[in-house]
Design a protein around this motif. Structure first.
Motif, short mmCIF file in Angstrom:
data_model
loop_
_atom_site.label_atom_id
_atom_site.label_comp_id
_atom_site.label_asym_id
_atom_site.label_seq_id
_atom_site.Cartn_x
_atom_site.Cartn_y
_atom_site.Cartn_z
N LEU A 1 0.83 -1.22 0.00
CA LEU A 1 0.00 0.00 0.00
C LEU A 1 0.86 1.26 0.00
O LEU A 1 0.57 2.22 -0.71
CB LEU A 1 -0.89 0.01 1.25
N ALA A 2 1.91 1.26 0.81
CA ALA A 2 2.72 2.47 0.95
C ALA A 2 3.57 2.75 -0.28
O ALA A 2 3.88 3.91 -0.57
CB ALA A 2 3.63 2.34 2.18
N TYR A 3 3.95 1.68 -1.00
CA TYR A 3 4.78 1.86 -2.21
C TYR A 3 4.11 1.15 -3.37
O TYR A 3 4.61 0.15 -3.90
CB TYR A 3 6.18 1.30 -1.97
N GLU A 4 2.95 1.68 -3.76
CA GLU A 4 2.17 1.06 -4.84
C GLU A 4 2.99 0.99 -6.11
O GLU A 4 3.61 1.96 -6.53
CB GLU A 4 0.90 1.87 -5.09
N GLY A 5 2.98 -0.19 -6.73
CA GLY A 5 3.71 -0.38 -7.98
C GLY A 5 5.12 -0.87 -7.79
O GLY A 5 5.77 -1.25 -8.76
N SER A 6 5.63 -0.89 -6.55
CA SER A 6 6.98 -1.37 -6.29
C SER A 6 7.02 -2.89 -6.42
O SER A 6 6.06 -3.59 -6.11
CB SER A 6 7.44 -0.95 -4.90
N MET A 7 8.18 -3.40 -6.86
CA MET A 7 8.34 -4.85 -6.99
C MET A 7 8.74 -5.52 -5.69
O MET A 7 8.71 -6.74 -5.58
CB MET A 7 9.41 -5.18 -8.04
N ILE A 8 9.13 -4.73 -4.69
CA ILE A 8 9.69 -5.33 -3.47
C ILE A 8 8.70 -6.29 -2.82
O ILE A 8 9.02 -7.43 -2.51
CB ILE A 8 10.11 -4.23 -2.48
N ALA A 9 7.47 -5.82 -2.60
CA ALA A 9 6.49 -6.66 -1.89
C ALA A 9 6.24 -7.96 -2.62
O ALA A 9 6.06 -9.01 -2.00
CB ALA A 9 5.18 -5.89 -1.71
N ASP A 10 6.25 -7.93 -3.98
CA ASP A 10 5.98 -9.14 -4.75
C ASP A 10 7.13 -10.14 -4.68
O ASP A 10 6.93 -11.33 -4.95
CB ASP A 10 5.70 -8.77 -6.21
N ASN A 11 8.33 -9.69 -4.36
CA ASN A 11 9.50 -10.58 -4.33
C ASN A 11 9.83 -11.09 -2.94
O ASN A 11 10.81 -11.81 -2.77
CB ASN A 11 10.71 -9.85 -4.92
N LEU A 12 9.06 -10.71 -1.92
CA LEU A 12 9.31 -11.21 -0.58
C LEU A 12 8.85 -12.66 -0.46
O LEU A 12 7.83 -13.06 -1.04
CB LEU A 12 8.58 -10.35 0.45
N GLN A 13 9.59 -13.46 0.29
CA GLN A 13 9.29 -14.89 0.42
C GLN A 13 8.35 -15.10 1.62
O GLN A 13 8.78 -15.42 2.72
CB GLN A 13 10.58 -15.67 0.58
N VAL A 14 7.06 -14.89 1.36
CA VAL A 14 6.05 -14.93 2.42
C VAL A 14 5.51 -16.34 2.58
O VAL A 14 5.14 -16.99 1.61
CB VAL A 14 4.90 -13.95 2.10
N ASP A 15 5.49 -16.81 3.82
CA ASP A 15 4.94 -18.13 4.14
C ASP A 15 3.93 -17.96 5.27
O ASP A 15 4.26 -18.03 6.44
CB ASP A 15 6.05 -19.08 4.56
N GLU B 1 12.99 -2.80 -18.15
CA GLU B 1 13.15 -4.19 -18.55
C GLU B 1 12.24 -5.11 -17.75
O GLU B 1 11.79 -6.14 -18.26
CB GLU B 1 14.62 -4.62 -18.35
N ASN B 2 11.96 -4.73 -16.51
CA ASN B 2 11.15 -5.58 -15.64
C ASN B 2 9.71 -5.12 -15.54
O ASN B 2 8.95 -5.65 -14.73
CB ASN B 2 11.79 -5.65 -14.25
N GLY B 3 9.34 -4.09 -16.35
CA GLY B 3 7.94 -3.64 -16.37
C GLY B 3 7.45 -3.06 -15.06
O GLY B 3 6.42 -3.49 -14.54
N VAL B 4 8.20 -2.10 -14.52
CA VAL B 4 7.83 -1.48 -13.24
C VAL B 4 7.65 0.03 -13.46
O VAL B 4 8.59 0.81 -13.24
CB VAL B 4 8.90 -1.73 -12.16
#
Length: 1014
Positions: A639-653, A809-812
């Motif tokens: 939410l705080a960094y909409e569009g950032s790739m960081i949240a999508d690359n975290l290894q959440v379990d 290149e990574n579509g961000v």
């Protein structure tokens, strides 16, 4: 005037406006907030008040983000007002610091409320002694101390609550006075007074009944009946209820012209009844255990208990006080002390039973009743067998008598209910580890651990005051290690008393070892661990598992959702479990939905856990907690960094919470900050190869929005270094990369640019080597910002170009917008204003198109800077005002102080110096509240420039000098700019001429709700 002081003394008043006098002259107490803080300290009667309690009392749910700083300012001002020349005085301090809180120590008789209560107690004693005229005189003297609405001028939830209490207390005393006057036959004199009182309080049935009786005794039967009719109509209309039994019975007696309603005939009838029905002389039981001779503290709760026991009206029923709390907190000691002190209220005796509710041999109510009946003179052979019959006989014997019943160590309401008296005049005190919320008519008293000064006094009374006086600091460490639990304090003090060769300081390391602490807390037959074990032994399987597992996390408390993750259960089932542990006094609930252990109970729970749970079970519980925190922080980051790739690359379990806004997400991070860092540090401390630390490293990265709030800078620094050290030790490169990235952000936030650049370069190399995308684009952007801050603008743009290529290149698109926005300032630095405007506007357009609120706010910030530098002032102010509203709403305080500083710069450029001063001061307040030195220096610098524009040369020079000192300490390039400027700027006061020495720093008031004016 009733509140004024005698010569040489302070006097205070709360029974009207909050006021103070010294030497007969009224003292200016300042703002309503200061008066409210003083009122709370006065009403606590010398007991310590924590900062959290004061903030909740004064501001409630509307507390500003940095209310603590404002609170300290107000307390400092109160000290100055109440104790001028404090440092030079030899007498004891009035307003003292106690731990992290404050206390106001006043001589006896200083406060009007204290005098009011003393005089009313004297009136009660006179009335019981058969001296009604003396009682009436004392009651009128007490009421004369009221000078209008209590606590007038004080604000906040606490003042409102206390104001209602004092108003109720006053009218209650008025009602008592009316009763006494009616007993004295003063019915004609009180009619007019009662007419006014019932008009002011139309729904108080007691006043209405007194007016009816006064009318009747004056021969105005019709008026008396009319009062009943009016009262009944008002009660039905306002509350939907009929009059109570007291009013209804009086109405019927007036209709029947009951002759006993006259004063003389009542006395005659009572005398006749005494002749016809001689009193039955039953034994007077006195079963209370001996009171401890070193009883300490508990003044406030003891006073409330006595007040409850003294309420003996038929309408209120039998007073029942239920004292609950953890084992060892002193429930029995308090109950026995209060029972002895209240002996004058119960002339017919006291009954006592230890119900042994937490042992395997609990006392049944039938057995307790049998003992009570024998104590009341009933022969054993005529005591009924059945519980109901015993209870009925017991209540019959207590009728018309005034006996206090103390039921100690009760297990539940079912054990207690048959033992309670049934007639007014009697009262009961019940102690239990359970909160007996289902006990009918009981008033609950939750007994907490001691205040620090109370614990010190208890320790001194057992170990010897001379030993405490010689080692006060060490004693405070000892009682703190005891968790201020009376049983633990008493045991440790007794061990010290038994060993004359020991010092208090020698106990400190023994108690510091958490593995041994409980072992140190045993002496003779007393042991803290054994006391806790009694309560734990009564838990069912699910409760005992929850009690054990929830002791694993190192955080100060835990939310219901986080606890559900630890227990691998639903939130609803978990809340039921936790609330049942709260009811059993094995957990505390400091706030709705949050739970914590007492320190010693946590040690007991962990010791029990190690004996019963396998290591794998403990490890999995902590992993579930870390997974919940990471999933929730990921939602916040997204939410705080909409569009950032960081949240999508975290290894959440695992699964976590979701949020509806950036403000809600950041608020969760702030609220859970201490628990999040505790989990990170715990993971770092327990990690072993080859298990990766990635959940902790990912959690650090996901918590990045918290770094913008400015609330946990030190915790970020410590947490990242702990993860980094462990990652290097076990060879976890992925966690090392993440920890270094966050550490670089922490270093950059504190303007340690060289060190931040070093960390970011290592992160970039690791990202390339590992092919990880978690922070690759962000670290190149961060490198560009760091070198740009060092004015290496061309190098910064090279890094920005690399970041731009990676994002494309990574579509961000959000990353592209970020690069464009941040690079604008480096274009300016190279003298290319057109390129700067174009880049900033394009970045804003992209963020707006993808709907990123946080990104749009950051883009507006940079565009505002560029527009201000090229002279487009109105547009710059517009963009900064928009982003400031966003940052304030989302509690991103680092950004808030940045924008305020930039607004000040813009107003300086426009020649609007008063506006610039206001916003620079707001930036300065925020910077100091969040502990941001670079922001403080920047705020001081622009404040100095604004003051210079207003002609305040001395203050301007002082601000610039302070900014220079901070910039120099940080190694910031701005220091060189200010050095030259200070050397060239003479300090000249327009009145006294040249000034060689700078004045003190500017006084900045706490700003609760600053606004931007365009």
């Amino acid at each position: 005037m009733t509140g004024q002081s005698v010569e040489g003394e302070l006097r205070f008043a709360v029974l009207g406006p909050v006021r103070a006098w010294r030497d007969g002259k009224e003292v200016d107490l300042g703002t309503p907030l200061q008066r409210s803080i003083l009122a709370m300290l006065l009403l606590r009667e010398g007991r310590a008040v924590t900062p959290t309690e004061m903030i909740d009392a004064v501001w409630g749910e509307e507390a500003p983000p940095r209310a603590l700083g404002a609170l300290r300012t107000y307390v400092s001002r109160l000290r100055t007002v109440l104790e001028p020349g404090r440092a030079a005085r030899s007498r004891p301090e009035l307003l003292t610091s106690v731990g992290r809180g404050y206390a106001l120590r006043l001589p006896e008789g200083t406060l009007d409320l204290t005098r009011f209560e003393r005089v009313t107690h004297e009136a009660e004693a006179a009335r019981r002694a058969g001296k009604p005229r003396e009682a009436a005189q004392a009651l009128r003297a007490a009421l004369s101390l009221f000078e209008g609405e209590p606590l007038a001028g004080a604000v906040g939830p606490y003042a409102e609550h206390q104001r209602d209490r004092l108003v109720e207390r006053r009218i209650s005393v008025v009602e008592t006075l009316m009763d006494v006057d009616l007993e004295l036959g003063e019915h004609a004199a009180v009619v007019s007074e009662l007419i006014a009182l019932t008009a002011e309080h139309p729904l108080r049935e007691r006043l209405r009944a007194q007016l009816m009786l006064a009318y009747y005794r004056c021969g105005r039967q019709g008026d008396a009946l009319a009062v009943f009719t009016e009262t009944r109509e008002a009660l039905i209309e306002e509350l939907g209820i009929e009059p109570g039994p007291e009013l209804t019975t009086l109405h019927q007696r007036i209709l029947a012209a009951d002759p006993t309603l006259t004063v003389a005939e009542v006395a005659e009838e009572e005398g006749a009844r005494e002749e016809e029905e001689p009193t039955l002389h039953l034994p007077r039981p006195a079963q209370l255990p001996a009171a401890v001779n070193d009883f300490t503290g508990r003044m406030e709760i003891a006073g409330r208990l006595r007040t409850l026991l003294a309420s003996q009206s038929a309408a209120e029923g039998v007073p029942v006080a239920a004292i609950c709390g953890i084992g060892g907190v002193g429930k029995t000691t308090l109950a026995v002390h209060v029972a002895h002190a209240a002996g004058d209220l119960f002339p017919d005796g006291q009954l006592y039973a230890d119900l042994r509710g937490y042992t395997d041999e609990a006392t049944g109510p039938e057995s307790a009743l049998g003992a009570f009946l024998r104590a009341l003179g009933v022969p054993s052979d005529v005591i009924p067998e059945r519980l109901a019959e015993r209870s009925a006989l017991y209540r019959s014997l207590l009728a018309e008598r005034r006996i206090l019943v103390l039921l100690d160590n009760a297990h539940d309401a079912e054990q207690v209910s048959p033992l309670l008296p049934g007639s007014p005049g009697c009262a009961a005190i019940v102690t239990s580890r359970h909160k007996l919320a289902d006990l009918p008519s009981a008033r609950l008293f939750d007994l907490d651990v001691m205040e620090p000064d109370e614990a010190l006094t208890l320790f001194a009374s057992v170990a010897g005051p001379e030993r405490v006086a010689a080692e006060r600091d060490a004693t405070m460490d000892v009682v703190a290690a005891c968790g201020f639990l009376p049983l633990a304090v008493r045991i440790v003090a007794a061990r010290l008393a038994a060993r004359p060769s020991w010092t208090v300081a020698s106990l400190v390391p023994r108690l510091a070892d958490e593995q041994r602490r409980l072992d140190e807390m045993r002496v003779g037959n007393l042991a803290v661990e054994a006391t806790f074990a009694l309560g734990y032994g009564h838990l069912d399987t699910a409760q005992s598992r929850a009690f054990r597992l929830l002791s694993l996390p190192n955080g100060p408390d835990i939310s219901a959702h986080a606890a559900a993750a630890v227990l691998s259960a639903s939130v609803f089932d978990t809340e039921d479990l936790l609330e049942s542990l709260v009811d059993a006094s094995l957990l505390e609930a400091p706030a709705p939905g949050r739970y914590r252990f007492h320190d010693l109970l946590k040690l007991f729970a962990r010791r029990t856990l190690e004996k019963t749970e396998r290591p794998q079970s403990r490890t999995m519980a902590l992993r579930r907690l870390l997974g919940f925190y990471l999933a929730s922080a990921q939602s916040a980051h997204r939410l705080a960094y909409e569009g950032s790739m960081i949240a999508d690359n975290l290894q959440v379990d695992g699964s976590g919470l979701s949020f509806n806004s950036v403000g809600e997400a950041v608020a969760w991070l702030v609220a859970e900050g201490d628990s999040l860092f505790a989990a990170i540090n715990q993971a770092a401390a327990t990690a072993r190869a080859p298990e990766p630390l990635l959940p902790a490293g990912d959690l650090l990265v996901a918590m990045e929005p918290l770094l913008e709030s400015g609330t946990h800078t030190r915790e970020f620094d410590q947490g990242t270094r702990a993860v980094l050290a462990t990652a290097k030790r076990i060879g976890d490169t992925g966690s090392e990369l993440r920890a270094r990235y966050v550490l670089g952000r922490v270093l950059f936030a504190s303007n340690r640019l060289t060190q931040a650049e070093e960390q970011f370069r290592i992160v970039h190399e690791l990202s390339v080597d590992r092919g990880e995308k978690v922070v690759t684009g962000e670290v190149m952007n961060a490198l560009a910002v760091v070198v740009g801050r060092q004015r290496r603008h061309a190098e910064a743009l090279t890094w920005f170009d690399s970041a731009m290529r990676w994002y494309r290149e990574n579509g961000v698109p959000a990353g592209e917008a970020l690069v464009l926005s941040y690079s604008a300032r480096d274009h300016l630095g190279l003298g290319r204003p057109e390129d700067a405007i174009a880049a900033a506007e394009k970045g804003l357009a992209i963020f707006t198109e993808i709907g990123s609120g946080a990104g749009t706010a950051r883009a507006r910030y940079h565009l505002g800077i560029v527009l201000s530098r090229v002279g487009r002032i109105t547009e710059a102010v517009h963009h900064h005002a928009e982003c400031l509203a966003f940052f304030r709403a989302s509690k991103q305080r680092v950004w808030e102080q940045r924008v305020c500083s930039r607004l000040a710069e813009t107003f300086i450029a426009a020649g609007r110096y008063p506006d610039a001063v206001r916003h620079a001061e707001q930036a300065l307040v925020v910077s100091r509240e969040i502990g941001h030195p670079y922001g403080e220096a920047l705020s001081l610098m622009v404040l100095g420039e604004a003051l210079k524009g207003m002609g305040s040369a001395t203050r301007s020079h002082d601000c610039l000098r302070q900014a220079f000192e901070i910039f120099s300490m940080l190694g910031a390039p701005e220091a060189e700019d200010l050095k030259a400027r200070l050397a060239q700027t003479p300090v000249v006061d327009p009145v006294v001429g040249p000034v060689n020495e700078p004045v003190n720093e500017p006084v900045v008031e706490p700003v609760v709700e600053p606004v931007v004016e365009l």
